[in-house]
Write an enzyme that holds these catalytic residues in place. Structure first.
Site, mmCIF file in Angstrom:
data_model
loop_
_atom_site.group_PDB
_atom_site.id
_atom_site.type_symbol
_atom_site.label_atom_id
_atom_site.label_comp_id
_atom_site.label_asym_id
_atom_site.label_seq_id
_atom_site.Cartn_x
_atom_site.Cartn_y
_atom_site.Cartn_z
ATOM 1 N N CYS A 32 -3.421 8.282 7.129
ATOM 2 C CA CYS A 32 -4.084 6.980 7.167
ATOM 3 C C CYS A 32 -3.216 6.000 7.959
ATOM 4 O O CYS A 32 -2.025 6.215 8.144
ATOM 5 C CB CYS A 32 -4.278 6.415 5.766
ATOM 6 S SG CYS A 32 -5.375 7.393 4.722
ATOM 7 N N HIS B 284 -5.868 -0.514 4.855
ATOM 8 C CA HIS B 284 -5.434 0.893 4.723
ATOM 9 C C HIS B 284 -6.666 1.760 5.027
ATOM 10 O O HIS B 284 -7.496 2.007 4.167
ATOM 11 C CB HIS B 284 -4.922 1.140 3.294
ATOM 12 C CG HIS B 284 -4.403 2.522 3.049
ATOM 13 N ND1 HIS B 284 -3.485 2.791 2.064
ATOM 14 C CD2 HIS B 284 -4.664 3.717 3.624
ATOM 15 C CE1 HIS B 284 -3.197 4.097 2.050
ATOM 16 N NE2 HIS B 284 -3.921 4.672 2.988
ATOM 17 N N THR C 162 0.863 -1.176 0.000
ATOM 18 C CA THR C 162 0.000 0.000 0.000
ATOM 19 C C THR C 162 0.904 1.232 0.000
ATOM 20 O O THR C 162 1.949 1.259 0.646
ATOM 21 C CB THR C 162 -1.026 -0.013 1.163
ATOM 22 O OG1 THR C 162 -2.066 0.916 0.870
ATOM 23 C CG2 THR C 162 -0.393 0.318 2.509
#
Lengths: 172, 400
Positions: free
Chosen positions: A43, A60, A37
């Site tokens: 995040c 995520h 990711t």
């Protein structure tokens, strides 16, 4: 978007399939696939593994909790939130043969990228810690906070490679 | 006629799924992996579209639509990529035009299947027509007429070769308006995240259809002001070209920015609408534009001096944009001081997406290019207004 999307490319080692996990997304793999990711800012990424079966999952998530949402409708996307996302990830790992009792967690992201926005990064981290504690899953390693973006690769051997925007790389 | 701003989101989701099917169909045909990179819905005026497409040469395949949707759909790619495309196809270059037509037929068929499934109604395609076009002539017939059209654009990327396609669909606006209004007001197809958004408190994001074209003109109005401001500040002849405003799911915005390092500035907007605005340059562009504003070449291309220059640039651009919007909307909008960012592109924008993601699912991207006295710098302006406040301002506008 809760299904893994294969990027079709080869791992840097030239041997493994790579599954890219987008924002507000999660994926579960076993075998030799790598999970990646990119561009984690505020995040948070939660990586879970069952060391016995080798099943791994990566979330995520963008926001701490669906309860904080000001939207009047329930989200059709559990992985957008840390709390519902962790639950969904545990469920998907269970479906893939992992035992919830054996899972261990690695936590990455939750940076404070901007002063302009409320400190969503630290709140994401705090919520992830709580969700994992509630599920009885130990956090074995973490690289969180600071003001730096990160990119994550979850290798088939269970190692989590974290590369920061300044090029610094560490393995959790 | 009133439309829910968020209905565009439902349509966007459909276009995205249609594009995924097109990618699968093409991958089967060519044996090449194809990924859908970005799907955007725009509301644009014919004039803006003509400008945005000026200078491009395209090869395309078009089909007429009848049934569940009326209108036209086009698959297009840059004419310079024709050889790359042909080399992927069975039969290769010798097949030429007929191979391209077949590709178009298959990809558009896949694209439209996605829509037909959602609508629960067949969409008939006319036989595919091959064409070569300059500029905006590649767009479906009628895209350049009228004050505002819905346009869906998907970009497919071949992972092993340098090849990308765009798919444009222009539904006839009359029936399509009915579709947007009718379908999204009631639909809650399982998995159709966007479609479900028309329910609940949809009233607060409903605006007159005519206001959407006003909205489309906002980007352009703002860019002219921004260029004027830069010119006044630097004394350099400056143009800011904005192609158009695209409507994209918030969760896709970080991917849209990409993982390359970016530098730029972020602002919080206060007023009607409130929200955030980010102006992001790839590092090379950021350094070039900063250097053009500084009296001497800085030691560090993106050090403190460049940071100051980019903050000043951000300030004048942002005030240009929001003054333009406030004029069009008849509201007042203020902005915070600039916050400099320099990091992985998608990471810089993630906190804004998270902040707005608490209450909405879609945002707007303005593609802009800045040119100051020979220095060409590409930047992207991410305008992320509060959608309810924006809808309210647009609604008031149509009442006066």
């Amino acid at each position: 978007m809760s299904h893994p999307s294969s990027a079709g490319g080869r791992d840097a080692s030239g041997s493994a399939r790579r599954v890219a996990v987008g924002v507000g997304d999660l994926a579960v793999v076993d075998g030799d696939a790598a999970l990646t990711t990119s561009g984690l800012g505020s995040c948070v990424a939660v990586a879970l593994v069952d060391p016995t079966t080798g099943a791994r999952g990566l979330l995520h998530a963008m926001l701490p909790s669906a309860d904080d949402s000001q939207s009047s409708r329930p989200s059709a996307r559990p992985a957008k939130y840390v709390d519902s996302g962790v639950d969904a990830l545990i469920d998907e790992l269970g479906a893939a043969g992992a035992s919830p009792n054996r899972l261990e967690a690695r936590l990455v992201g939750g940076a404070e990228m901007l002063d302009l926005t409320a400190a969503v990064g630290p709140r994401n981290v705090e919520r992830a810690e709580r969700a994992l504690a509630d599920a009885g899953i130990p956090i074995v390693a973490r690289d969180v906070g600071d003001g730096v973006g990160r990119t994550v690769r979850y290798r088939p051997n269970g190692e989590l490679a974290v590369r920061a925007a300044d090029g610094f790389e560490r393995t959790l | 006629m009133r439309v829910d701003v968020r209905a565009l989101g439902a349509c966007n989701r459909l276009a995205e799924r249609g594009a995924e099917r097109a990618a699968d169909a093409l991958a089967d045909l060519t044996g090449t992996d194809l990924a859908v990179e970005v799907t955007g819905a725009s509301v644009a005026s014919g004039e803006d579209l003509a400008e945005a497409f000026a200078g491009r040469e395209s090869i395309g395949v078009s089909v007429g639509l009848d049934g569940g949707l009326d209108g036209e759909a086009v698959l297009a790619f840059d004419s310079q990529q024709a050889d790359a495309l042909l080399s992927l196809l069975p039969g290769g270059a010798s097949m030429g035009r007929s191979a391209v037509t077949e590709v178009g037929n298959i990809a558009l068929g896949g694209f439209l299947d996605g829509w037909a499934n959602y609508l629960g109604q067949a969409i008939d395609m006319t036989p595919p027509r091959y064409f070569e076009a300059d500029g905006a002539a590649v767009l479906p017939d009628g895209a350049l007429a009228g004050d505002g059209v819905f346009l869906f654009e998907s970009r497919l990327d071949a992972t092993t070769t340098d090849l990308d396609f765009s798919i444009y669909m222009l539904p006839d606006s009359g029936p399509f308006r009915d579709l947007v209004v009718g379908k999204t007001a009631t639909a809650a197809t399982p998995g159709a995240e966007g479609a479900a958004e028309g329910t609940g408190d949809a009233g607060s994001t409903v605006v007159p259809y005519e206001s959407l074209s006003t909205f489309a003109s906002l980007a352009k109005r703002g860019s002219t002001n921004a260029a004027d401001n830069i010119g006044m500040m630097t004394g350099l002849d400056t143009t800011v070209e904005v192609s158009r405003l695209r409507f994209v799911p918030l969760a896709d915005v970080p991917a849209e920015v990409g993982v390359e390092p970016h530098a730029g500035t972020v602002f919080e907007l206060q007023g009607e609408p409130s929200g955030y605005l980010a102006i992001l340059f790839e590092e090379e562009s950021a350094a070039a534009v900063a250097a053009s504003m500084l009296p001497t070449e800085p030691d560090d291309p993106l050090g403190d001096m460049a940071e100051n220059a980019l903050c000043e640039l951000g300030n004048v651009m942002t005030s240009g944009f929001i003054d333009g919007w406030a004029n069009v909307l008849g509201t007042s909008i203020a902005h915070s001081p600039p916050e400099f960012v320099h990091d992985i592109g998608s990471a810089t924008i993630s906190p804004i997406v998270a902040e707005l993601g608490r209450r909405q699912d879609y945002g707007f991207v303005i593609d802009a290019a800045i040119q100051t006295e020979g220095v060409q710098a590409q930047c992207d302006v991410y305008a992320l207004p509060d959608e309810r406040e924006l809808a309210a301002a647009l609604s008031r506008l149509s009442e006066t």
